[in-house]
Design a protein around this motif. Structure first.
Motif, PDB file in Angstrom:
ATOM      1  N   ALA A  86       0.922  -1.294   0.061  1.00 40.01           N
ATOM      2  CA  ALA A  86       0.066  -0.224  -0.122  1.00 40.01           C
ATOM      3  C   ALA A  86       0.928   1.314  -0.182  1.00 40.01           C
ATOM      4  CB  ALA A  86      -1.001  -0.088   1.235  1.00 40.01           C
ATOM      5  N   ALA A  87       1.835   1.342   0.722  1.00 35.69           N
ATOM      6  CA  ALA A  87       2.931   2.270   0.721  1.00 35.69           C
ATOM      7  C   ALA A  87       3.430   2.510  -0.631  1.00 35.69           C
ATOM      8  CB  ALA A  87       3.814   2.056   1.947  1.00 35.69           C
ATOM      9  N   ALA A  88       3.863   1.536  -1.120  1.00 36.94           N
ATOM     10  CA  ALA A  88       4.373   1.918  -2.455  1.00 36.94           C
ATOM     11  C   ALA A  88       3.724   2.553  -3.486  1.00 36.94           C
ATOM     12  CB  ALA A  88       4.804   0.380  -3.044  1.00 36.94           C
ATOM     13  N   PHE A  89       2.456   2.500  -3.194  1.00 44.49           N
ATOM     14  CA  PHE A  89       1.713   3.054  -4.233  1.00 44.49           C
ATOM     15  C   PHE A  89       0.861   4.344  -3.727  1.00 44.49           C
ATOM     16  CE2 PHE A  89       1.980  -1.139  -6.077  1.00 44.49           C
ATOM     17  CZ  PHE A  89       2.187  -1.004  -7.577  1.00 44.49           C
ATOM     18  N   THR A  90       1.197   4.830  -2.543  1.00 40.93           N
ATOM     19  CA  THR A  90       0.514   5.898  -1.931  1.00 40.93           C
ATOM     20  C   THR A  90       1.552   6.939  -1.684  1.00 40.93           C
ATOM     21  OG1 THR A  90       0.546   4.780  -0.124  1.00 40.93           O
ATOM     22  CG2 THR A  90      -1.701   5.115  -1.085  1.00 40.93           C
ATOM     23  N   ILE A  91       2.850   6.725  -1.250  1.00 44.08           N
ATOM     24  CA  ILE A  91       3.676   7.854  -0.793  1.00 44.08           C
ATOM     25  C   ILE A  91       4.800   8.037  -1.882  1.00 44.08           C
ATOM     26  CG2 ILE A  91       3.555   6.873   1.424  1.00 44.08           C
ATOM     27  CD1 ILE A  91       6.514   5.852   1.335  1.00 44.08           C
ATOM     28  N   PHE A  92       4.946   7.326  -2.910  1.00 42.26           N
ATOM     29  CA  PHE A  92       5.805   7.706  -3.993  1.00 42.26           C
ATOM     30  C   PHE A  92       5.219   8.415  -5.300  1.00 42.26           C
ATOM     31  CE2 PHE A  92       7.839   4.569  -1.595  1.00 42.26           C
ATOM     32  CZ  PHE A  92       8.985   4.977  -1.197  1.00 42.26           C
ATOM     33  N   PRO A  93       5.691   9.359  -5.826  1.00 41.89           N
ATOM     34  CA  PRO A  93       5.173   9.759  -7.007  1.00 41.89           C
ATOM     35  C   PRO A  93       5.041   8.823  -8.118  1.00 41.89           C
ATOM     36  CG  PRO A  93       7.391  10.823  -6.775  1.00 41.89           C
ATOM     37  CD  PRO A  93       6.899   9.921  -5.497  1.00 41.89           C
ATOM     38  N   PRO A  94       4.313   8.946  -9.041  1.00 41.05           N
ATOM     39  CA  PRO A  94       3.845   7.935 -10.226  1.00 41.05           C
ATOM     40  C   PRO A  94       5.074   7.504 -11.039  1.00 41.05           C
ATOM     41  CG  PRO A  94       1.972   9.325  -9.947  1.00 41.05           C
ATOM     42  CD  PRO A  94       3.124   9.852  -8.996  1.00 41.05           C
ATOM     43  N   ASN A  95       5.977   8.461 -11.163  1.00 44.01           N
ATOM     44  CA  ASN A  95       6.991   7.970 -11.928  1.00 44.01           C
ATOM     45  C   ASN A  95       8.194   7.176 -11.253  1.00 44.01           C
ATOM     46  OD1 ASN A  95       7.759  10.108 -10.280  1.00 44.01           O
ATOM     47  ND2 ASN A  95       9.081  11.147 -11.796  1.00 44.01           N
ATOM     48  N   ARG A  96       7.954   7.034 -10.037  1.00 45.11           N
ATOM     49  CA  ARG A  96       8.716   6.136  -9.015  1.00 45.11           C
ATOM     50  C   ARG A  96       8.400   5.035  -9.027  1.00 45.11           C
ATOM     51  NH1 ARG A  96      13.307   8.184 -10.474  1.00 45.11           N
ATOM     52  NH2 ARG A  96      14.137  10.350  -9.467  1.00 45.11           N
ATOM     53  N   ARG A  97       6.984   4.688  -9.163  1.00 43.64           N
ATOM     54  CA  ARG A  97       6.422   3.410  -8.653  1.00 43.64           C
ATOM     55  C   ARG A  97       6.737   2.384  -9.372  1.00 43.64           C
ATOM     56  NH1 ARG A  97       0.438   6.359  -8.515  1.00 43.64           N
ATOM     57  NH2 ARG A  97       0.909   7.492  -6.658  1.00 43.64           N
ATOM     58  N   ALA A  98       7.343   2.301 -10.639  1.00 45.99           N
ATOM     59  CA  ALA A  98       7.624   1.113 -11.068  1.00 45.99           C
ATOM     60  C   ALA A  98       8.881   0.526 -10.307  1.00 45.99           C
ATOM     61  CB  ALA A  98       7.963   1.165 -12.619  1.00 45.99           C
ATOM     62  N   MET A  99       9.939   1.169 -10.064  1.00 40.69           N
ATOM     63  CA  MET A  99      11.089   1.000  -9.533  1.00 40.69           C
ATOM     64  C   MET A  99      10.694   0.506  -7.939  1.00 40.69           C
ATOM     65  SD  MET A  99      14.207   0.419  -9.575  1.00 40.69           S
ATOM     66  CE  MET A  99      15.128   1.274 -10.951  1.00 40.69           C
ATOM     67  N   VAL A 100      10.018   1.308  -7.216  1.00 41.26           N
ATOM     68  CA  VAL A 100       9.606   0.913  -5.971  1.00 41.26           C
ATOM     69  C   VAL A 100       8.842  -0.432  -5.934  1.00 41.26           C
ATOM     70  CG1 VAL A 100       8.234   1.429  -4.088  1.00 41.26           C
ATOM     71  CG2 VAL A 100       9.557   3.259  -5.071  1.00 41.26           C
ATOM     72  N   SER A 101       7.966  -0.450  -6.963  1.00 42.04           N
ATOM     73  CA  SER A 101       7.216  -1.885  -6.944  1.00 42.04           C
ATOM     74  C   SER A 101       8.033  -2.908  -7.374  1.00 42.04           C
ATOM     75  CB  SER A 101       6.184  -1.789  -8.096  1.00 42.04           C
ATOM     76  OG  SER A 101       5.246  -2.714  -8.209  1.00 42.04           O
ATOM     77  N   ALA A 102       9.059  -2.557  -8.054  1.00 38.11           N
ATOM     78  CA  ALA A 102      10.151  -3.821  -8.524  1.00 38.11           C
ATOM     79  C   ALA A 102      10.718  -4.233  -7.297  1.00 38.11           C
ATOM     80  CB  ALA A 102      11.180  -3.512  -9.378  1.00 38.11           C
ATOM     81  N   ILE A 103      11.027  -3.219  -6.186  1.00 37.97           N
ATOM     82  CA  ILE A 103      11.965  -3.368  -5.076  1.00 37.97           C
ATOM     83  C   ILE A 103      11.007  -4.332  -4.165  1.00 37.97           C
ATOM     84  CG2 ILE A 103      12.699  -2.618  -2.936  1.00 37.97           C
ATOM     85  CD1 ILE A 103      13.686  -0.278  -4.785  1.00 37.97           C
ATOM     86  N   VAL A 104       9.728  -3.933  -3.996  1.00 39.98           N
ATOM     87  CA  VAL A 104       8.677  -4.772  -2.984  1.00 39.98           C
ATOM     88  C   VAL A 104       8.454  -6.044  -3.775  1.00 39.98           C
ATOM     89  CG1 VAL A 104       6.328  -4.760  -2.205  1.00 39.98           C
ATOM     90  CG2 VAL A 104       7.728  -2.558  -2.445  1.00 39.98           C
ATOM     91  N   GLY A 105       8.433  -6.230  -5.091  1.00 40.77           N
ATOM     92  CA  GLY A 105       8.269  -7.577  -5.790  1.00 40.77           C
ATOM     93  C   GLY A 105       9.346  -8.341  -5.384  1.00 40.77           C
ATOM     94  N   LEU A 106      10.518  -7.741  -5.337  1.00 38.16           N
ATOM     95  CA  LEU A 106      11.882  -8.409  -5.252  1.00 38.16           C
ATOM     96  C   LEU A 106      11.766  -9.190  -3.805  1.00 38.16           C
ATOM     97  CD1 LEU A 106      14.606  -9.365  -5.832  1.00 38.16           C
ATOM     98  CD2 LEU A 106      15.614  -7.356  -4.954  1.00 38.16           C
ATOM     99  N   ILE A 107      11.373  -8.334  -2.821  1.00 39.45           N
ATOM    100  CA  ILE A 107      11.269  -8.767  -1.193  1.00 39.45           C
ATOM    101  C   ILE A 107      10.198  -9.824  -1.216  1.00 39.45           C
ATOM    102  CG2 ILE A 107      10.624  -8.165   0.946  1.00 39.45           C
ATOM    103  CD1 ILE A 107      11.548  -5.199   0.114  1.00 39.45           C
ATOM    104  N   ALA A 108       9.009  -9.762  -1.894  1.00 37.12           N
ATOM    105  CA  ALA A 108       7.832 -10.694  -1.647  1.00 37.12           C
ATOM    106  C   ALA A 108       8.514 -12.059  -2.323  1.00 37.12           C
ATOM    107  CB  ALA A 108       6.814 -10.023  -2.272  1.00 37.12           C
ATOM    108  N   THR A 109       8.935 -11.932  -3.358  1.00 37.41           N
ATOM    109  CA  THR A 109       9.394 -13.196  -3.992  1.00 37.41           C
ATOM    110  C   THR A 109      10.764 -13.917  -3.554  1.00 37.41           C
ATOM    111  OG1 THR A 109      10.001 -11.734  -5.927  1.00 37.41           O
ATOM    112  CG2 THR A 109       8.037 -13.103  -6.121  1.00 37.41           C
ATOM    113  N   LEU A 110      11.583 -12.915  -3.117  1.00 37.55           N
ATOM    114  CA  LEU A 110      13.016 -13.319  -2.870  1.00 37.55           C
ATOM    115  C   LEU A 110      12.988 -14.037  -1.531  1.00 37.55           C
ATOM    116  CD1 LEU A 110      15.942 -13.287  -3.724  1.00 37.55           C
ATOM    117  CD2 LEU A 110      16.417 -11.185  -2.268  1.00 37.55           C
ATOM    118  N   ALA A 111      12.077 -13.643  -0.609  1.00 39.55           N
ATOM    119  CA  ALA A 111      12.239 -14.111   0.629  1.00 39.55           C
ATOM    120  C   ALA A 111      11.817 -15.686   0.694  1.00 39.55           C
ATOM    121  CB  ALA A 111      11.198 -13.251   1.859  1.00 39.55           C
ATOM    122  N   PRO A 112      10.736 -16.031   0.030  1.00 37.47           N
ATOM    123  CA  PRO A 112      10.494 -17.474   0.050  1.00 37.47           C
ATOM    124  C   PRO A 112      11.641 -18.148  -0.609  1.00 37.47           C
ATOM    125  CG  PRO A 112       8.580 -16.444  -0.636  1.00 37.47           C
ATOM    126  CD  PRO A 112       9.861 -15.267  -0.498  1.00 37.47           C
TER     127      PRO A 112
END
Length: 522
Positions: free
Chosen positions: A130-156
């Motif tokens: 939720a924070a990735a899509f509400t506190i960052f400007p839209p032009n940064r969301r792809a990069m932040v989303s990639a980081i969050v996606g990395l964490i969500a899939t890397l951890a398992p």
């Protein structure tokens, strides 16, 4: 009348905001990692607590049931308590329950602490999305989303590696103690730096207890049925049959309540948004692939190759390595490319990585598994980021917390459904292949008799027991070959499934450059 111009959606990334987000990301990593880090060392915990095989499985089941209830609930709690207080309570509680798990002296104590740990930790995961899509400007969301996606899939993915190292180097207690210092830092960091929303305690006056009870009964029963079903022959088991009925009844009541309550505990209306609905479907499928293969690889390496938890971890680290290498590239591409194209590519690559595993034999080790694992790492990264962009990138900020809970729930449910189906297919195909191979090695078959004679000569030093030893060895070989053939079948099913899912990519609409209230576009 012209609508008032909304203020820019946080066009600047302040250091304070970044520090708060990093603290939250570490908390989320801990919560997701904890599932796999423990699963790789259950035998050591079982020995340490003198638990039975039936009891030890509850160390995982209790955590998963509690976590899956909390994930959708976190949206309501985030709005009532604010991100800051919800996350600080979750991180602090997770740290305390980790100490409880590490100091448990009986299996009952461990299960109770694990349930508490899963429930409290579940609050951290959706808050980061939720924070990735509400506190960052839209032009940064792809990069932040990639980081969050990395964490969500890397951890398992790296969980078995870390779990193997900790258990081998220290003891199983460190699977939990490793959370303590990061947990303290996350709690303090969130309290100090997270300040982007305010609590709305009035919401708690309308807390829907009936909604909570039906949610817990629905998701708790469903998770139990999926977790324990394949081991207990599904509906032949009385407890599973009863809980399946509870799942259906509680599910109907929960959805009725969610659609009629004044302040529903989970806002399921997010599914009316076409992109969110399709994104949730792809998230479900990614859960099947992510958790399914994190389960299959260690089972193959342990039961066919005879690897210990450390060797399994070292072999599986390849996927995590390629995910980390791919993340920055995906983040950059995500700012320029249509996420549907990236998602289509990622899902196709995942299907190919499963196809690569179809010719598997009992001799496959690190070298043979390297390419499929590398492809899986790249595929997961190129799929996860666009899926979250599609699902959450077009929703208004006020719906983000609830939607994030639902989005993460679909991934976890995908994992639970995927594991149940995969385990069932694996066992059924194994039985089938054993039957077929037994027909090939019956008495009277020349090749089988010759092989048995050669093996008996090899055991000549055992004297009169030589024939029995040869028979035992041949039986083990047949079982192992049948198991490898069953693995091949499962990989083929996964490849076909992901190949078919690619065909659904056009269902998603291309998200606009920025959702409502979003300034600072491309």
């Amino acid at each position: 009348m012209a609508a008032p111009q909304p203020p820019p959606a946080l066009p600047e990334m302040t250091p304070r905001r970044m520090l708060g987000f990093v603290a939250m990301a570490v908390g989320m990593f801990m919560a997701i990692l904890d599932i796999q880090i423990v699963s790789s060392s259950l035998t050591e915990i079982q020995a340490g607590l003198s638990a039975s095989a039936q009891e030890i499985s509850w160390v995982q089941t209790a955590y998963l049931i509690a976590e899956i209830i909390m994930i959708p609930l976190s949206g309501f709690l985030g709005r009532a308590l604010s991100t800051r207080y919800l996350f600080a309570i979750a991180a602090g509680g997770f740290t305390i329950t980790s100490i409880g798990c590490a100091t448990s002296s009986s299996i009952g104590e461990m299960i109770a602490w694990r349930a508490a740990q899963g429930f409290i930790g579940g609050g951290m995961i959706p808050a980061v999305f939720a924070a990735a899509f509400t506190i960052f400007p839209p032009n940064r969301r792809a990069m932040v989303s990639a980081i969050v996606g990395l964490i969500a899939t890397l951890a398992p993915t790296v969980g078995p590696t870390i779990g193997g190292y900790l258990t081998n180097l220290f003891s199983w207690h460190w699977l939990f103690l490793i959370n303590v210092i990061p947990g303290i830092f996350v709690t303090l960091g969130v309290l100090a730096f997270v300040d982007w929303d305010k609590p709305n305690f009035k919401l708690l006056q309308h807390f829907d207890y009936f909604g909570l009870i039906t949610l817990a009964a629905f998701l708790g029963s469903l998770e139990y049925v999926l977790e324990e079903g394949s081991a207990n022959d599904w509906f032949q088991d009385e407890a599973i049959a009863i809980l399946a009925v509870v799942t259906v009844v509680a599910g109907i009541l929960f959805f009725w309540r969610a659609l009629t309550a004044r302040e529903p505990i989970v806002d399921v209306r997010a599914f009316q948004n076409r992109n969110f609905a399709t994104g949730a479907l792809f998230s479900f499928m990614l859960g099947v692939g992510l958790y399914g293969l994190v389960y299959l690889y260690p089972v193959y390496l342990a039961r066919v190759r005879g690897y210990d938890s450390l060797q399994i971890g070292e072999t599986m680290f390849v996927t995590g390595l390629f995910m980390m290498m791919t993340a920055p590239i995906v983040g950059r591409l995500g700012q320029k490319m249509d996420p549907r194209i990236m998602m289509g590519f990622g899902l196709t690559l995942f299907a190919i990585s499963c196809l690569e595993l179809v010719p598997i034999t009992k001799d496959w080790a690190f070298n043979e598994l390297f390419i499929p694992q590398a492809m899986r790492g790249v595929a997961l990264m190129t799929s996860m980021m666009p899926v979250s962009m599609l699902a959450l990138g077009t929703l208004p900020p006020e719906r983000m917390k609830n939607a994030s809970g639902l989005f993460n729930l679909t991934r976890n449910l995908g994992g639970a459904v995927g594991l149940a189906v995969i385990t069932t297919i694996l066992n059924k195909r194994w039985d089938l292949h054993i039957t077929r191979l037994h027909e090939q090695v019956q008495w009277g078959r020349e090749a089988a008799t010759e092989r048995l004679d050669m093996m008996t000569k090899g055991f000549a030093t055992l004297g009169s027991d030589a024939n029995l030893a040869a028979l035992k060895t041949l039986t083990q070989m047949v079982k192992r070959e049948a198991l490898v053939m069953a693995f091949s079948d499962v990989f083929l099913v996964l490849a076909v499934l992901f190949g078919l899912i690619v065909l659904l990519v056009p269902l998603a609409q291309k998200p606009q450059a920025a959702p409502a209230g979003g300034g600072g576009g491309h």
